[in-house]
Design an enzyme around this catalytic site. Structure first.
Site, short mmCIF file in Angstrom:
data_model
loop_
_atom_site.label_atom_id
_atom_site.label_comp_id
_atom_site.label_asym_id
_atom_site.label_seq_id
_atom_site.Cartn_x
_atom_site.Cartn_y
_atom_site.Cartn_z
N SER A 215 48.28 -4.18 18.77
CA SER A 215 49.68 -4.58 18.60
C SER A 215 49.77 -6.08 18.32
CB SER A 215 50.47 -4.25 19.87
OG SER A 215 50.03 -5.06 20.96
N TYR B 137 67.23 -1.11 24.92
CA TYR B 137 66.64 -2.42 25.17
C TYR B 137 67.46 -3.15 26.22
CZ TYR B 137 63.83 -6.52 24.02
OH TYR B 137 62.94 -7.57 24.09
N ARG C 162 43.83 3.31 20.80
CA ARG C 162 43.81 4.76 20.60
C ARG C 162 42.85 5.11 19.48
NH1 ARG C 162 49.81 6.54 19.49
NH2 ARG C 162 49.78 4.58 18.31
N TYR D 86 54.42 -5.03 30.02
CA TYR D 86 55.40 -5.64 29.13
C TYR D 86 55.93 -4.65 28.10
CZ TYR D 86 51.62 -6.01 25.67
OH TYR D 86 50.60 -5.73 24.78
N GLY E 180 56.19 0.06 27.15
CA GLY E 180 55.96 1.43 27.59
C GLY E 180 55.89 2.38 26.42
N MET E 181 54.92 2.18 25.56
CA MET E 181 54.83 2.96 24.33
C MET E 181 54.70 4.46 24.59
SD MET E 181 52.25 0.46 22.23
CE MET E 181 51.88 1.77 21.07
#
Length: 373
Positions: free
Chosen positions: A194, A94, A216, A285, A287-288
């Site tokens: 989310s 992070y 998804r 914001y 980047g899964m």
């Protein structure tokens, strides 16, 4: 499955040494005032002494509460969520990492128990949330400096207050800071289920904006779709459906989106760009997918698309505390008006943190895990 909804429809709404922690306290109290001691205490916290898998490095520790002095505020924590940024911080991935050992948690709500003689803006009984990330909210009590806290009204739901300081703030700023959108304009986003995504749907609806929401595919797709529609989503479609030619039919009823909000990256972000109006902006914001954002040369030249990034912590550095307080009040007004609700959530007692951590890291997470104290 392609689902539409009119805006006028209904809206539902491993061990750590005590000496390490003592050394931490001797380093100076920047955000909190806890030290460790060997005997059990009523003050408990989820502490990590090194970065790694949260399930392995987080421990429930007994901590000592220091005396309240000067500008100190004694806070009893009430509830604190587990966010992706919390997990990333514990893993060491992070942009902001507190000194170790540290207490986990960047967000939550607490109640003021006592204040020091120099405190002027808070009083016992007030609800407070962190002013900045890294405060360490996964604990039962703490003594913080007054400047580390922001008061919030007590007439909003507890779960809304606990989840107020990160995701809704991110959603609001992205919606208003990058494009001058007007009622009737549209926004497209991925990771729409989310915490940020759900806030985007609701805030956009309150602003008169239409949303195209990408998720998804999953076993409970209809249940999730219905929930997003209840929040105010105009269109909900899967990543696969977004790639189909039929998707263009959506834009017979609304203008091409001028703003795209990306929390995934990879192919998903490329698809968002493909559907942006010329001159539009994509804001990343998150980047899964852990894949880079890719934009073709033609998208940049012939469509003049803009790629931007957003991090709430950086926004706070660039703006005054009063501006952040103003943002919080705007969001509280939306909550009072029924236009912004907390994400679907599950309350887990602090001592059952392993259960909450496991649930929060599962694929297709549908419930926000909130630690209760």
């Amino acid at each position: 499955m392609l689902v539409s909804r009119r805006l006028t429809g209904a809206r539902a709404r491993a061990p750590l040494l005590a000496s390490l922690l003592e050394a931490w306290c001797r380093q100076g109290r920047t955000t909190s005032s806890y030290s460790a001691f060997s005997e059990p205490s009523h003050v408990r916290a989820l502490v990590y002494g090194n970065h790694g898998d949260p399930a392995k490095v987080i421990q429930l520790k007994n901590l000592e509460l220091t005396a309240v002095e000067g500008s100190d505020v004694h806070v009893k924590m009430l509830a604190a969520p587990i966010n992706p940024s919390d997990i990333n911080m514990i893993q060491g991935n992070y942009g902001l990492l507190p000194k170790l050992p540290a207490v986990g948690g960047n967000e939550g709500v607490g109640q003021v128990i006592a204040v020091g003689s120099s405190v002027s803006g808070l009083k016992p009984g007030d609800w407070v949330i962190p002013a900045n990330a890294g405060l360490g909210t996964w604990r039962t009590e703490a003594v913080f400096s007054e400047e580390a806290l922001i008061g919030v009204p007590k007439d909003i739901p507890l779960q809304s207050a606990a989840t107020l300081g990160v995701n809704p703030c991110t959603a609001y700023r992205m919606l208003v800071d990058f494009e001058q959108l007007q009622p009737g304009d549209s926004v497209i986003q991925n990771a729409s289920n989310s915490g940020v995504g759900q806030a985007v749907i609701q805030i956009a609806s309150a602003l008169g904006l239409k949303t195209i929401n990408v998720i998804r595919d999953r076993p409970d797709i209809k249940k999730l779709t219905d929930r997003l529609k209840d929040l105010g989503a105009d269109y909900v479609l899967t990543e696969e459906e977004l790639r189909m030619p039929e998707t263009k039919n959506i834009f017979k009823d609304l203008p091409l989106p001028r703003l795209a909000l990306n929390c995934v990256g990879g192919k998903s972000s490329t698809e968002l760009l493909r559907h942006l109006a010329p001159g539009g902006t994509m804001v990343t914001y998150g980047g899964m997918a852990k894949q880079p954002v890719t934009a073709s040369v033609s998208m940049l030249i012939f469509k003049d698309l803009k790629l931007r990034g957003f991090w709430l912590s950086q926004w706070k550095k660039n703006h005054s505390p009063d501006e952040f307080k103003e943002l919080i009040l705007i969001l509280c007004n939306l909550i009072r008006q029924g236009q912004l609700t907390a994400p679907a959530w599950s309350g887990i007692p602090l001592q059952d943190y392993q259960q909450a951590l496991e649930a929060s890291m599962k694929p297709f997470v549908s419930l926000k895990q909130i630690l209760t104290m």
